[in-house]
Design a protein around this motif. Structure first.
Motif, mmCIF file in Angstrom:
data_model
loop_
_atom_site.group_PDB
_atom_site.id
_atom_site.type_symbol
_atom_site.label_atom_id
_atom_site.label_comp_id
_atom_site.label_asym_id
_atom_site.label_seq_id
_atom_site.Cartn_x
_atom_site.Cartn_y
_atom_site.Cartn_z
ATOM 1 N N CYS A 256 0.830 -1.216 0.000
ATOM 2 C CA CYS A 256 0.000 0.000 0.000
ATOM 3 C C CYS A 256 0.861 1.261 0.000
ATOM 4 O O CYS A 256 0.514 2.269 -0.617
ATOM 5 C CB CYS A 256 -0.940 0.009 1.200
ATOM 6 S SG CYS A 256 -2.191 -1.292 1.098
ATOM 7 N N PHE A 257 2.006 1.197 0.692
ATOM 8 C CA PHE A 257 2.943 2.325 0.687
ATOM 9 C C PHE A 257 3.412 2.618 -0.745
ATOM 10 O O PHE A 257 3.379 3.769 -1.199
ATOM 11 C CB PHE A 257 4.150 2.001 1.590
ATOM 12 C CG PHE A 257 5.329 2.910 1.378
ATOM 13 C CD1 PHE A 257 5.357 4.179 1.926
ATOM 14 C CD2 PHE A 257 6.408 2.497 0.587
ATOM 15 C CE1 PHE A 257 6.443 5.025 1.710
ATOM 16 C CE2 PHE A 257 7.499 3.332 0.370
ATOM 17 C CZ PHE A 257 7.509 4.603 0.930
ATOM 18 N N HIS A 258 3.839 1.574 -1.452
ATOM 19 C CA HIS A 258 4.317 1.786 -2.826
ATOM 20 C C HIS A 258 3.184 2.308 -3.720
ATOM 21 O O HIS A 258 3.410 3.140 -4.598
ATOM 22 C CB HIS A 258 4.915 0.498 -3.393
ATOM 23 C CG HIS A 258 6.275 0.205 -2.841
ATOM 24 N ND1 HIS A 258 7.368 0.996 -3.100
ATOM 25 C CD2 HIS A 258 6.720 -0.773 -2.011
ATOM 26 C CE1 HIS A 258 8.435 0.514 -2.466
ATOM 27 N NE2 HIS A 258 8.058 -0.555 -1.792
ATOM 28 N N LEU A 259 1.967 1.818 -3.489
ATOM 29 C CA LEU A 259 0.829 2.331 -4.270
ATOM 30 C C LEU A 259 0.568 3.797 -3.938
ATOM 31 O O LEU A 259 0.271 4.602 -4.827
ATOM 32 C CB LEU A 259 -0.422 1.490 -4.005
ATOM 33 C CG LEU A 259 -0.407 0.101 -4.643
ATOM 34 C CD1 LEU A 259 -1.568 -0.740 -4.122
ATOM 35 C CD2 LEU A 259 -0.466 0.207 -6.179
ATOM 36 N N GLY A 260 0.697 4.155 -2.660
ATOM 37 C CA GLY A 260 0.491 5.543 -2.244
ATOM 38 C C GLY A 260 1.485 6.476 -2.924
ATOM 39 O O GLY A 260 1.120 7.537 -3.447
ATOM 40 N N VAL A 261 2.750 6.070 -2.938
ATOM 41 C CA VAL A 261 3.781 6.895 -3.576
ATOM 42 C C VAL A 261 3.528 6.959 -5.091
ATOM 43 O O VAL A 261 3.649 8.023 -5.705
ATOM 44 C CB VAL A 261 5.196 6.354 -3.258
ATOM 45 C CG1 VAL A 261 6.257 7.148 -4.012
ATOM 46 C CG2 VAL A 261 5.463 6.423 -1.754
ATOM 47 N N ALA A 262 3.143 5.825 -5.680
ATOM 48 C CA ALA A 262 2.828 5.819 -7.118
ATOM 49 C C ALA A 262 1.660 6.766 -7.407
ATOM 50 O O ALA A 262 1.653 7.468 -8.424
ATOM 51 C CB ALA A 262 2.491 4.397 -7.580
ATOM 52 N N CYS A 263 0.691 6.806 -6.494
ATOM 53 C CA CYS A 263 -0.465 7.697 -6.689
ATOM 54 C C CYS A 263 -0.035 9.167 -6.655
ATOM 55 O O CYS A 263 -0.645 10.008 -7.325
ATOM 56 C CB CYS A 263 -1.545 7.421 -5.650
ATOM 57 S SG CYS A 263 -2.437 5.877 -5.981
ATOM 58 N N ILE A 264 1.015 9.484 -5.882
ATOM 59 C CA ILE A 264 1.513 10.865 -5.872
ATOM 60 C C ILE A 264 2.095 11.214 -7.240
ATOM 61 O O ILE A 264 1.841 12.293 -7.790
ATOM 62 C CB ILE A 264 2.572 11.046 -4.759
ATOM 63 C CG1 ILE A 264 1.897 10.899 -3.386
ATOM 64 C CG2 ILE A 264 3.253 12.412 -4.866
ATOM 65 C CD1 ILE A 264 2.854 10.875 -2.221
ATOM 66 N N THR A 265 2.864 10.295 -7.808
ATOM 67 C CA THR A 265 3.401 10.538 -9.148
ATOM 68 C C THR A 265 2.259 10.659 -10.170
ATOM 69 O O THR A 265 2.273 11.542 -11.026
ATOM 70 C CB THR A 265 4.387 9.408 -9.532
ATOM 71 O OG1 THR A 265 5.545 9.527 -8.689
ATOM 72 C CG2 THR A 265 4.817 9.512 -10.978
#
Lengths: 338, 338
Positions: B257-266
């Motif tokens: 979920c952390f990696h998805l969250g960061v991807a969502c910022i990009t």
């Protein structure tokens, strides 16, 4: 026939780039011929009133230089640091500067109304990263009309995305802010409030800061010698020492290029543009930038599709934003006539 | 009036989703009403010939279920794993499957020609990630018409970007491959040849692999008990143990979920969509996924603009790809009539 005061028919667009320290204006005709340009210092700390009156003066000066007067203007475009509420084709004067780190004290300024009233002409306001990208698309490195993404590597990383000949704006009018892609988890604090943004690792400002910190720490580098007489540490001095083989400067430069290469992979998969155009201060290094970024892009190339973008240097130099703003004013005018 | 065999007028679109193991078909009318759907196993290892004949059978079966026959078809859309050369509005039958890890042995298959000949109807071919995104845009989580980005979190991470009601394809026809954004420098090797791709950290497949590796290493977890009777380790078992408070499973889930969250910022800064729709196997965890991803997105929220996307679960479940393909066939037909 060159447009002239004698005929008085609207034939040109004027683009203005409102930077943190300078104001640039260009006159461009419908065919994209640049007729004049001029740059003056911008006193943005003096607030909107004086800057807007400076803009009016600059427009008149640059028109005079092109042997034209205000009657020749089809539209005026302004490139300004975001975030802002850009002009929409349907609205004659709508764009506002909401706020910007580079324009202290400018809060919710109805720039299009104010400047439009003063010049009695339609004003188009655009984020400077988007305007520069549109400039390169119209008359610079991307003028074959293919999709492009531009990164402007200056104090920060400005960016713009041109798809199907249009600036990508997105639902919240703020797309293409690629300088704030997160490239390092819990990395350096950015002025935007996030941590690990691309612009903290791969802007001219970031390169200068890293070099200054290294010298302060006492790292051995020919940079120490190069800046002894008061020459500032900036990305140009770092490039110059790196070119001469200085290891520290090579490493700092290469790390910036590495982050740009990885960012270009994300841009490749996100937008699949034909070209990624690199502009701004760092791009003055020419192939010393482009080749290193391309190297890092290729190092990771995927095998699923032949869709690597070309990494190319910007073609319009410091005038890209003003030229793009002029182009967008023309595009807006055409749309509103539809 | 419901379209019927009696009238025989073309009123519906059929969408087919060609997966690695299943074939799904749906019948949808112009207004987006779903009239029938059906799923059968797909023998993709048997090669294109048998699968194409299975597709024809499935289309007839699903039409019969909707009390229709082939004369009712306006167009047929096929969602397939990429890379492929998708159909263009102007070409009646042009799309080809170039190659795909999920369709072994399918190399440069002119699927639109072949299927179009068999069914005597226009075929629209689209990447499955794009088709699912268009499905959600048309009839699912994004049906208010705003820009959206969809991530399909299954074996890998499929993705699609819908801007101004259109699938974003890019210059090389392969935009929106967001599962291959690099999120960890020199990270895990991806099937695509890159290292550190999002799909190696934040897909249902990645969650299952990480959990299996931890158990193999002998890490303590209630997962060991849960899978003792032969239940496979997959993202559902990990979620179920995490919900029950298992620390290892919580950590593995949260990292995805952390990696998805960061991807969502990009994604926020790149496309500025109103919504990011999460679909695929992982999304069956509902708010257990959406809330964690939103948490990691907000943890880093920037201060420059109020443009945070909403993270929402997909609305169409496993039929999103087939429904989107049906919608794209309709959109293509309208465009070619223009």
């Amino acid at each position: 026939m060159t447009p002239s005061i004698a005929t008085g028919k609207p034939t040109v667009s004027v683009g203005i780039d409102l930077g943190g320290t300078t104001l640039t204006a260009v006159v461009v005709d419908r065919e994209g011929k640049r007729l004049a340009d001029r740059t003056t210092p911008a006193d943005v700390h003096g607030g909107p009133d004086s800057v807007i009156s400076d803009m009016v003066e600059l427009v008149d000066a640059v028109l005079t230089e092109a042997s034209l007067d205000r009657k020749a203007i089809i539209g005026v475009g302004v490139a300004a640091p975001g975030p802002l509420s850009p002009s929409k084709p349907a609205c004659r004067r709508s764009g506002r500067i909401i706020c910007s780190a580079n324009l202290p004290g400018w809060v919710d300024v109805p720039l299009c109304d104010r400047l439009g009233e003063a010049l009695d002409v339609s004003i188009t306001l655009e984020n400077d990263g988007n305007a520069a990208a549109f400039g390169e698309f119209w008359l610079g490195a991307g003028k074959d009309g293919a999709d492009l993404v531009m990164l402007t590597l200056g104090t920060g990383v400005g960016a713009g995305v041109i798809l199907n000949g249009q600036v990508l704006r997105g639902h919240f009018e703020n797309a293409g802010e690629l300088g704030h892609m997160i490239v390092v988890h819990d990395g350096l604090l950015c002025t935007c409030g996030q941590r690990g943004c691309l612009e903290q690792y791969a802007s001219a400002g970031a390169v200068a800061r890293r070099a200054a910190a290294s010298i302060e720490r006492g790292d051995s580098s020919s940079l120490t010698e190069a800046v002894k007489n008061g020459t500032p540490i900036n990305s140009e001095t770092v490039v110059s020492c790196a070119r001469a083989g200085d290891e520290l400067c090579m490493r700092i430069w290469d790390e910036a290029c590495f982050h740009l290469g990885v960012a270009c992979i994300t841009i490749q998969h996100a937008f699949n543009p034909k070209r990624i155009v690199l502009g701004g201060g760092m791009s003055e290094a020419g192939s010393f930038l482009v080749d290193r970024v391309t190297h890092h892009l290729h190092r990771q190339r995927w095998t699923l599709h032949e869709d690597l973008p070309l990494i190319v240097p910007a073609g319009l130099g410091r005038n890209a934003g003003a030229i793009g703003a002029a182009g967008l004013a023309l595009q807006n005018r055409v749309k509103s006539e539809d």
